[in-house]
Structure formats: C-alpha cells, structure tokens
Design an enzyme around this catalytic site. Structure first.
Site, PDB file in Angstrom:
ATOM      1  CG  ASP A   1      -2.138   0.795   1.160  1.00 41.00           C
ATOM      2  OD1 ASP A   1      -2.250   1.604   0.221  1.00 41.00           O
ATOM      3  OD2 ASP A   1      -3.005   0.664   2.049  1.00 41.00           O
TER       4      ASP A   1
ATOM      5  CG  ASP B   1      -9.234   2.768  -0.645  1.00 40.71           C
ATOM      6  OD1 ASP B   1      -8.833   1.602  -0.801  1.00 40.71           O
ATOM      7  OD2 ASP B   1      -8.573   3.637  -0.048  1.00 40.71           O
TER       8      ASP B   1
HETATM    9  C1  DGJ Z   1      -5.716   2.070   1.834  1.00 39.89           C
HETATM   10  C2  DGJ Z   1      -6.076   0.834   1.070  1.00 39.89           C
HETATM   11  O1  DGJ Z   1      -6.535   1.171  -0.193  1.00 39.89           O
HETATM   12  C3  DGJ Z   1      -7.105   0.048   1.853  1.00 39.89           C
HETATM   13  O2  DGJ Z   1      -7.507  -1.078   1.124  1.00 39.89           O
HETATM   14  C4  DGJ Z   1      -6.520  -0.349   3.175  1.00 39.89           C
HETATM   15  O3  DGJ Z   1      -5.463  -1.242   2.963  1.00 39.89           O
HETATM   16  C5  DGJ Z   1      -6.052   0.886   3.931  1.00 39.89           C
HETATM   17  N1  DGJ Z   1      -5.190   1.707   3.138  1.00 39.89           N
HETATM   18  C6  DGJ Z   1      -5.315   0.495   5.186  1.00 39.89           C
HETATM   19  O4  DGJ Z   1      -4.789   1.556   5.840  1.00 39.89           O
END
Ligand code: DGJ
Length: 753
Positions: free
Chosen positions: A492, A562
């Site tokens: 990430d 997201d």
């Molecule tokens: C952003 C990601 O896109 C999410 O899926 C998740 O992993 C969060 N960060 C966790 O902080």
C-alpha cells in the site's frame, strides 16, 4: 548542421525517387531499407517507419495502417510545412530536444558544461536489429560527438504496439545535467480533413473515483496535459491516452492511437495539435523538479512509453493494450507464466474490522472464509507495531504482540491448513512520526532542513533511495515473509510525496524523484520477487493510486479503488479496463454504501466483482446463513467462468455513464471465441422501459453457442437456450430479468457447442 526546409524537401525528393520502385511485400518485424537509413517496423496490422534525413535527423515517416510494400511509403509521407514556421518545429523528429528552432513540445533537455542548453542529435551511423523485433538506433550530438543517445524500439507484433525508451550516455569529461528526460515523442499523421477533429481520451479521477474516462477535442494551438506530480501515478489521472478522429459524414474513421507510460512515479503526457492537423504526443517522467546529473561515462535510461495503432476503434484499443500488458507481465513474473493458474478469490478484512485485527478475530474470519471457497486470506493494516489507528506505528514492521500473542505463524499455519494462501499488508514507503522507526531515524524521510515536515494521514514518506532505508524495509519484509510462510503481500502507499530531496549527496538532489522509485520501490519489489519467486504482490496506493503499466509488469494485481460501492465500481472498472488486463483488476464484494436506505443485492455486488479478480471484503462474520450460501454459490460459479474472465478480452457493449444510472453491459471473450461471459447491470428503471436487444461481439458467426443466464441466485439458471454466433451478434440477446428493475444484474455464460 541544422534541420531546415531544404533538408526536409531533399528527403521528400529522395523518398519519391526510391520508394516508387517496386519492392517486395513487407513482412512483420523490423526491416532496414536495402539502400537508405530507413527502418520499417511492421506489426500485424500497423507500420511505423523512421528514417534519417540527408543531414542525419531521425524522423518519423509513417505511423498507421500496415504498409504492404516499401513504395507505399510515398503515399503516406507527412509534408506539411509552412514558411513562417521553422521546419524543425514541425519535423516529426523521433527525439525532439530542447533547443534550435524547435517550438513544439520536446522530450529531452540537457545543460552542458559550458551552460549551453541545446543538443543537436544526428543519426550516428549505427542501428542494430535484434531478433527481428528490437531496434536500437544511435544518435550523436553534432557539436559534442562524445554525447550519445540510443533510441530503443521493441515491437509487440501481435498487438500492434511499440515500446520505446532511450539511453543517454555522457562521453564528455565533464558532468552534464538533465532537466527533462521524457521517454518518447509520437507523431500522428495529419487528421483526415482540415475541418475534422481529433479527440483525446484520458482518465481523470480522485481518491475513490478513479479512472473516469474523459474525452476532449484537441483544439489547434491548445496543449492538452495530463499528469501526476505526487511521486506516484496517483488517482487524479493515469498515464494513458487514446486519440481518435471524430467521425464525420465524409470520414467514418475508426482509427485510434493509444499509449501508456510504464513508470510508477510522477509522470506527464502532453498532446498538441497544429492548425494543419498534425498531432504530437510526448511523455515520460514528470519534468517539474526532475533533475539528473550524468558524470563522465555515466548513462541514464528512461522508462518505457508504449503506444499502438488500431483501425478498430476504442474496442480495438481496449483489446490490444491490456493484452500487451499481460504479455509482458507473463514474460517478467514467475507467478504469471502459466495462464492456467488463475488469480485467487481473496478475502480481506479491512472493511470488516479496519485496524482491529487480532489473531482471534482473523481466525474466526478464516474459518468462515474457507468453506465459501476463498483461496487467499489477507490480513490488512493494523497487525504490527503500535498500530491501532492511522496515527501510529507505521514503519515498525514487527508483529504486535498484544494482538498476536503467539506471533503470526500460528495464524498463517491455520489459514494454510484450511486450504487457503496467506497474505499480509505493508506500507513500506510510509512512516508515522509516532513510531519507533521515526524516533530512531528522523533523517530517513523526505524533509527540508528548518521547515516543518508536512504530514498527510499522519505520516511522512521514507526516502527509499537511501540504501540503509531500503535495506531495513527489505530485511523486515523478507524476514516476515520467510518466517511466516507468507504467500502474498499487499503493498500500500497512502501519502503523496513532498519535500523530495537527497541530503549528503554530492549530486543533484532532484534525483530523489527517480531514485526512490528505481532504487527504492522497484528495487525492493524486484528483490522480493527474486528471493521468493512464488510470492504474489498486489499494488495499492489508497486504492488505485498506483496502477500504471510499469507496476503491472512487476506485480501480480492492483487494488483498483477504495470505493467498493458497486455502481461506482463499474465506472471505475470501465476506465481501468482500457489498460489493465482483467485478471489484474481486483474488486471486493462489500456492504458499501453503508447507508441503510440503499439496498444493493449481494448478487449485484458479486456480478460487479466478476469483471476482474474477485475478492470479498465484507464482515462475513455477520452474514446470515442464506448470505453465506449465496456467496459460496457465486464463488463456485466465478471459478467456472474465470478462465474466460481472467484470460479473455474485456469489452463493453453498453457503456456506463455518470449521467445515466440505467444500465451497463460488458462482454469478456476468450481469444479463441469458444466462450464468453456477458455481465449486465440495471441500476434503475425510472421510465419502466424494457431493455432492448443487446448485440454481442467477437463470436464465431458460424458456430452455435449454448447460453445460460443467472440473475438473483447462483443456484438457479434463469434461462438456457442455444443460438448461433451470427444471431447473437446481429440480433443480440434480451436480458428480460433486468426490465423494470433496480440494482439487478445478470451473468450470461456462452459456450461454443
Ligand atoms: C488504503 C487501502 O486502499 C485500503 O484497502 C486499506 O489497505 C487501507 N489503506 C489500510 O490503511
């Protein structure tokens, strides 16, 4: 020597004389003209021709439909020059530099030891063709012959795509500074008629609203720029373009030029059309604040910029680029070599428990996930350091002992026993100031002396260009992977870069923009892949912030957004499928939106995620028996259709639109046309109008297909019939179950008999 009108005219004259002769048909591959410094790059349906002018400038002579013979070149020569414009400005130079009488967008700008900011690159007499599909052409600076540039071309013959980059070598005995090093210039031929228009398609976005297709007319005199200055490709735009002729009454053109940059940092693409209809596209690493110093004998190679041509409209472009990306992903990654190994159905608990990950809760979820048919169980953010929310712990890659009193291994072991792979989340480029890592190494981040460090999501960016930083990160990741038998990591990245610089570095501090990717992110990813060849990696950056084609050639899949609300997701998948192979594009089934007033059935949620790699992100602990049974049923069906979904071409029959909430339909077809999966979505039916016939594509006309349709339940086939390929394509299918419906969807599976 200067590129002037006389030179260009001489080239045209010479071309006429030479190419009118009868020549043999051009086969696919790269061919040099027997007499002249002209190279023909021939793919299955396109030809790209470059040649050195009499004075040595390397220019593009044709890019478009496939030429059958060398003498065809004459017919397609670009020859628009105007006396008030210096010819270098309009010349179709393969590598237009800053300097000289060039007043259009350039690709390379260098500052020489004496302060001159100008190059004069000429064909150096060497060009090598390797294995029939790679061409390297050497250019040499006309004034300082020790400065060399090698242009690199690589053909993807079957997909009509050219991959370009170049290497600049400093043979001088002094350092030179580069302040712009884009990867390539692409020259589109003159638009078909002087009054006709070209349109550019790009992908705009925001966090949770990624990859929205935008199209804009390319107005003469207006430069169209898309970019990210954030250190990573970002949600705001994607390094992708497609340019098409707007069809008119006299020119029903379906020609499209399209391309994408393989660079996981800041990037820029610029397109400019002249009043006479010539279009130039340049692009590469963003040039704002870019800097690179070349010491004597050093060289610098740009990232790739790929581009292709199709006469089959946007469906053609949408087919070729994802196929190309998939081909190189397979070339590069051990995990992707075998097309019969499918991307796993995954479970990720982020939306279910956020930072509240404990061994106990994760094990409970794993016990529920396995019988559903989940193949990969992923623990997301929150398993390490003092990480109970996003303000602490990032960077401390040690298992949190309160949450996992016996470490991760027993959890991983149980997940494996349940028949699933085990995955773990990292954000290796970030650090919270409230972390042991930062307290110990406050100088490991990007910062400027004496200026407060800007925080976003309570975090700073680690400078992975520093060897000690990247080795710490690599070591921690590799140790955890080895100790816990981790099969998959989610990488990430949640913080755009600022204060980018190098300290204690006796060169150009701006190099950090490139170093942090090449010597940081790419270095660690490549090293992990080399050390653990079976490790799967997902690229995520607050959702779809890093899903450029470069990252896809190094990692297995991306987290597209997201935003897991299915109606939004369709829009996002529509844009992302312009460049991503379907299997790479992951979507989870969740409960979003959490607004009680909006009910979206589970079936609809699954069918949206069926367009790519399937994941579940809901709190399955709270699912009812019926929901669990339904989920298991959809997962079982997905596994049956995923050979088509994951290896086929994802095309769209009805385009989703932000303005209309009615319907969207996609069709994924296997390359041999033996199977297809149509996914239809009805969002709303405010006018109670029935859906029209939907005509399918790319099927075998003469074959008969058996057709099965599912809508609300995986256990009941709603319709089953047989139809010929011709009828399916010319008449179509009726998705009657979507009439008068809200959030209703259908899966149609077609198999050639
Ligand atoms: C952003 C990601 O896109 C999410 O899926 C998740 O992993 C969060 N960060 C966790 O902080």
């Amino acid at each position: 020597m200067n590129l002037n009108g006389t030179t260009i005219n001489r080239l045209l004259f010479r071309a006429e004389k030479v190419y009118r002769k009868e020549e043999p048909s051009l086969k696919t591959g790269i061919h040099k003209h027997p007499t002249f410094d002209t190279w023909f790059l021939v793919t299955q349906r396109s030809t790209y021709v470059i040649g050195a002018t009499a004075d040595g400038y390397l220019v593009n002579l044709h890019w478009g439909n496939r030429l059958e013979r060398l003498d065809d070149l004459n017919a397609t020569m670009q020859d628009v020059f105007f006396s008030q414009n210096p010819p270098p400005t309009y010349a179709t130079e393969e590598l237009p530099v800053f300097g000289g009488l060039r007043f259009r967008d350039n690709v390379l700008k260098a500052e020489l030891p004496d302060g001159t900011r100008e190059l004069n690159l000429l064909f150096a007499g060497n060009a090598n063709i390797t294995e029939g599909y790679i061409l390297d052409v050497d250019l040499r600076d006309g004034y300082r012959t020790e400065l060399l540039v090698t242009l690199h071309y690589e053909l993807d013959i079957e997909n009509d795509i050219i991959r370009r980059s170049y290497t600049i070598r400093n043979g001088l005995d002094k350092r030179i500074n580069l302040s712009k090093a884009f990867s390539a210039a692409w020259h589109l031929p003159t638009a078909l008629g002087s009054d006709e228009k070209r349109e550019i398609l790009t992908l705009a976005g925001e966090w949770a609203a990624e990859a929205m297709v935008e199209s804009t007319e390319l107005r003469p005199g207006v430069t169209h720029v898309v970019q990210s200055q954030r250190g990573f490709p970002s949600h705001v735009s994607y390094p992708y373009f497609a340019i098409r002729q707007v069809p008119s009454d006299v020119n029903p053109s379906t020609e499209v030029y399209f391309g994408a940059i393989g660079w996981s940092g800041s990037w820029e693409i610029t397109a400019h059309t002249s009043l006479f209809g010539t279009t130039r596209v340049v692009g590469g690493m963003h040039h704002q604040d870019f800097g690179w110093t070349l010491e004597p004998n050093e060289s610098f190679t740009t990232p790739i910029f790929v581009a292709g041509f199709t006469s089959e409209g946007m469906p053609g472009a949408r087919k070729l680029l994802p196929r190309h990306v998939r081909k190189y992903q397979q070339k590069n990654l051990e995990t992707q070599k075998d097309s019969n190994v499918f991307h796993p159905v995954l479970y990720n608990s982020w939306e279910a428990v956020t930072f509240n990950v404990t061994a106990e809760k994760q094990l409970e979820l794993a016990e529920i996930a396995a019988p559903l048919g989940i193949e990969l169980f992923v623990i997301d953010d929150g398993w390490f350091g003092d990480r109970n929310n996003d303000s602490a712990g990032l960077g401390d890659w040690y298992v949190n002992e309160e949450k996992f009193p016996n470490g991760l291994k027993p959890v991983a072991d149980r997940v494996h026993e349940l028949g699933m792979k085990f995955g773990l989340w990292f954000e290796s480029e970030g650090v919270n100031p409230n972390s042991d890592l930062y307290r110990e190494h406050p100088d490991w981040v990007f910062y400027y002396e004496g200026i407060p460090r800007y925080e976003a999501r309570s975090q700073l960016v680690l400078n992975l260009a520093l060897p000690e930083v990247r080795e710490y990160v690599y070591d921690r990741m590799a140790t955890l992977i080895a100790e816990n038998d981790i099969d998959y990591i989610k990488w990430d990245m949640n913080r755009p870069w600022g204060e980018v610089t190098m300290h204690d570095y006796d060169r150009n501090p701006r190099e950090a923009w490139v170093l942090s990717i090449r010597e940081g992110f790419y270095y660690i990813v490549d090293k992990l892949k080399a050390e653990f060849p079976k490790l799967w990696i997902e690229s995520c950056a607050s959702g779809g912030g890093r899903m450029d084609i470069g990252v896809v050639e190094k990692t297995d899949q991306v987290w597209t957004s997201d935003n897991t609300r299915p109606d939004a997701r369709i829009m996002i998948q529509y844009g992302a499928s312009l460049f991503l192979p379907p299997r790479v594009m992951y979507g989870w089934v969740t409960n979003s939106p959490w607004d009680e007033g909006i009910h979206i059935p589970l079936s609809f949620r699954f069918h949206v995620s069926f367009q790519g790699g399937l994941g579940i992100g809901s709190n399955i602990h709270e699912y009812t028996e019926d929901e669990l049974e339904e989920s298991a049923g959809w997962i079982e069906l997905y596994k049956k259709i995923r050979p088509v979904i994951q290896n086929g071409d994802l095309d769209w029959l009805v385009q989703p639109s932000r303005m209309s909430e009615l319907v969207a339909v996609s069709q994924t077809t296997s390359h041999d046309q033996s199977e297809a999966v149509v996914l239809g979505y009805r969002f709303n039916s405010p006018f109670s109008t029935p859906l029209n016939w939907i005509r399918l594509r790319n099927l075998d006309k003469s074959a008969r297909y058996s057709v099965k349709v599912w809508t609300s339940s995986p256990h009941d086939v709603d319709e089953e019939y047989e139809m010929s390929g011709a009828l399916l394509m010319h008449k179509g299918i009726l998705l009657t179950s979507l009439n008068n419906a809200q959030f209703k969807s259908a899966v149609v599976w077609l198999k050639r008999n």
